[in-house]
Design a protein around this motif. Structure first.
Motif, PDB file in Angstrom:
ATOM      1  N   ARG A   1       0.833  -1.196   0.000  1.00  0.00           N
ATOM      2  CA  ARG A   1       0.000   0.000   0.000  1.00  0.00           C
ATOM      3  C   ARG A   1       0.874   1.254   0.000  1.00  0.00           C
ATOM      4  O   ARG A   1       2.013   1.229   0.453  1.00  0.00           O
ATOM      5  N   TYR A   2       0.316   2.322  -0.515  1.00  0.00           N
ATOM      6  CA  TYR A   2       0.969   3.621  -0.394  1.00  0.00           C
ATOM      7  C   TYR A   2      -0.051   4.627   0.125  1.00  0.00           C
ATOM      8  O   TYR A   2      -1.261   4.430   0.007  1.00  0.00           O
ATOM      9  N   VAL A   3       0.447   5.696   0.712  1.00  0.00           N
ATOM     10  CA  VAL A   3      -0.405   6.778   1.193  1.00  0.00           C
ATOM     11  C   VAL A   3      -0.590   7.772   0.047  1.00  0.00           C
ATOM     12  O   VAL A   3       0.387   8.195  -0.578  1.00  0.00           O
ATOM     13  N   LEU A   4      -1.829   8.129  -0.240  1.00  0.00           N
ATOM     14  CA  LEU A   4      -2.120   9.082  -1.315  1.00  0.00           C
ATOM     15  C   LEU A   4      -2.557  10.415  -0.733  1.00  0.00           C
ATOM     16  O   LEU A   4      -3.461  10.474   0.105  1.00  0.00           O
ATOM     17  N   LEU A   5      -1.904  11.489  -1.173  1.00  0.00           N
ATOM     18  CA  LEU A   5      -2.366  12.842  -0.866  1.00  0.00           C
ATOM     19  C   LEU A   5      -2.774  13.488  -2.185  1.00  0.00           C
ATOM     20  O   LEU A   5      -1.934  13.914  -2.975  1.00  0.00           O
ATOM     21  N   ASP A   6      -4.067  13.518  -2.427  1.00  0.00           N
ATOM     22  CA  ASP A   6      -4.624  14.162  -3.610  1.00  0.00           C
ATOM     23  C   ASP A   6      -4.799  15.641  -3.257  1.00  0.00           C
ATOM     24  O   ASP A   6      -5.681  16.012  -2.486  1.00  0.00           O
ATOM     25  N   GLN A   7      -3.944  16.483  -3.818  1.00  0.00           N
ATOM     26  CA  GLN A   7      -3.875  17.896  -3.423  1.00  0.00           C
ATOM     27  C   GLN A   7      -5.239  18.586  -3.481  1.00  0.00           C
ATOM     28  O   GLN A   7      -5.632  19.296  -2.558  1.00  0.00           O
ATOM     29  N   GLN A   8      -5.973  18.372  -4.557  1.00  0.00           N
ATOM     30  CA  GLN A   8      -7.275  19.020  -4.714  1.00  0.00           C
ATOM     31  C   GLN A   8      -8.264  18.541  -3.653  1.00  0.00           C
ATOM     32  O   GLN A   8      -9.000  19.334  -3.055  1.00  0.00           O
ATOM     33  N   ALA A   9      -8.264  17.229  -3.386  1.00  0.00           N
ATOM     34  CA  ALA A   9      -9.170  16.664  -2.379  1.00  0.00           C
ATOM     35  C   ALA A   9      -8.788  17.121  -0.981  1.00  0.00           C
ATOM     36  O   ALA A   9      -9.654  17.373  -0.137  1.00  0.00           O
ATOM     37  N   VAL A  10      -7.480  17.240  -0.724  1.00  0.00           N
ATOM     38  CA  VAL A  10      -7.016  17.699   0.587  1.00  0.00           C
ATOM     39  C   VAL A  10      -7.502  19.115   0.861  1.00  0.00           C
ATOM     40  O   VAL A  10      -8.011  19.421   1.941  1.00  0.00           O
TER      41      VAL A  10
END
Length: 311
Positions: A153-162
């Motif tokens: 697994r990886y951690v996702l930071l979706d800039q727009q969603a954040v």
């Protein structure tokens, strides 16, 4: 010249303070509490496998636990487009890093491997649709075979969603540098941009760290301003070194844009326009170290008029 977000993000996330804010604001509290941020090391993000195939990740950090007994590695990858097989790529990076660590541990007489957190920061506009876990990539029709599918697994930071999430909650992380990065990259309204840019300039970390301040200035000039300004001239913005200079110039551009937009609809007010230009020129003379030529370019006054204002 405009450069990609990914390139400048590598510069920003190579700063220890930015990584500390990334972990404290966007990873689990347990991970944050276990780390000692005074012991960080940015390590090589290039690997050569046993088959002599070279791979490159974006940024890798080695972070020490508070008790100093074990290290934790953070592999950061920046994406501006969706990659359906991103989980597989991150697995490759973490596997190659683990192989590298095995060799180092053997040389040191130890067999333990450090945990690795894989993190993807996505800056695109479309919602992220890539698989977060490699197990999602395998077509398993027989449930008994599921256990043989590798899981990473990886951690996702979706800039727009954040940013959308931060705007909708009370804990908006207004003092977090990574939250400020995401906000400035996402917003387009000038008033909002100037508000958050002002917060960034006043941030204690930037006040105290010259290197960090320069990295943010590069990011603003090379990645954000070409998006913010309709008429971007690299020759005008490139010489600016301090964030405060960028802010003052952007504020001046904003005032000029407002004044001239209004005057486009009201002919015959040339005298009022000149007075507004002179007022902006005086502010730039007081607040910046810009040359007469640069201020003349911004205000569309003559160099002679600007020189006269200095006396």
């Amino acid at each position: 010249m405009r450069i990609s977000y990914d390139s400048v993000y590598k510069l920003l996330f190579s700063e220890p303070t930015v990584v500390a804010h990334l972990i404290s604001g966007f990873l689990s509290p347990a991970v944050d509490a276990a780390l000692n941020f005074s012991a960080e090391e940015c390590v090589s993000a290039s690997f050569v496998s046993d088959a002599l195939q070279q791979r490159h990740s974006d940024v890798i950090w080695r972070l020490c636990h508070s008790d100093g007994a074990l290290s934790l590695y953070l592999v950061i990858e920046f994406q501006s487009t969706i990659d359906a097989h991103m989980a597989l790529r991150m697995t490759t990076y973490t596997a190659l890093l683990s192989q590298q660590l095995v060799k180092q541990r053997k040389a040191a007489g130890s067999s333990w491997l450090a945990p690795i957190i894989a993190l993807v920061i996505y800056t695109g506009k479309a919602p992220w649709t890539g698989a977060i876990d490699t197990r999602q990539l395998f077509d398993v029709t027989t449930p008994q075979l599921a256990e043989f599918c590798p899981s990473q697994r990886y951690v996702l930071l979706d800039q727009q969603a954040v940013v959308a999430h931060l705007d909708g909650c009370s804990n908006s992380l207004s003092g977090n540098l990574v939250a400020l990065i995401f906000r400035l990259a996402q917003y387009s309204d000038r008033e909002v941009l100037l508000h958050w840019l002002g917060k960034l300039i006043e941030h204690p970390s930037l006040q105290a760290e010259d290197s960090l301040r320069r990295s943010f200035a590069q990011w603003l000039k090379r990645a954000l301003l070409p998006n913010w300004l309709k008429h971007y001239d690299d020759d005008i913005w490139r010489p600016l070194v301090e964030l405060s200079e960028v802010y003052n110039m952007l504020a001046a551009e904003k005032k000029l844009w407002q004044v001239w937009q209004e005057q486009d609809h009201q002919a015959g007010r040339a005298e009022g326009r000149t007075e507004s230009q002179l007022r902006i020129a005086r502010n730039l003379l007081l607040q910046t170290n810009f040359s007469d030529e640069r201020i003349a370019f911004i205000t569309e006054l003559s160099v002679k008029q600007i020189s006269a204002l200095r006396f």
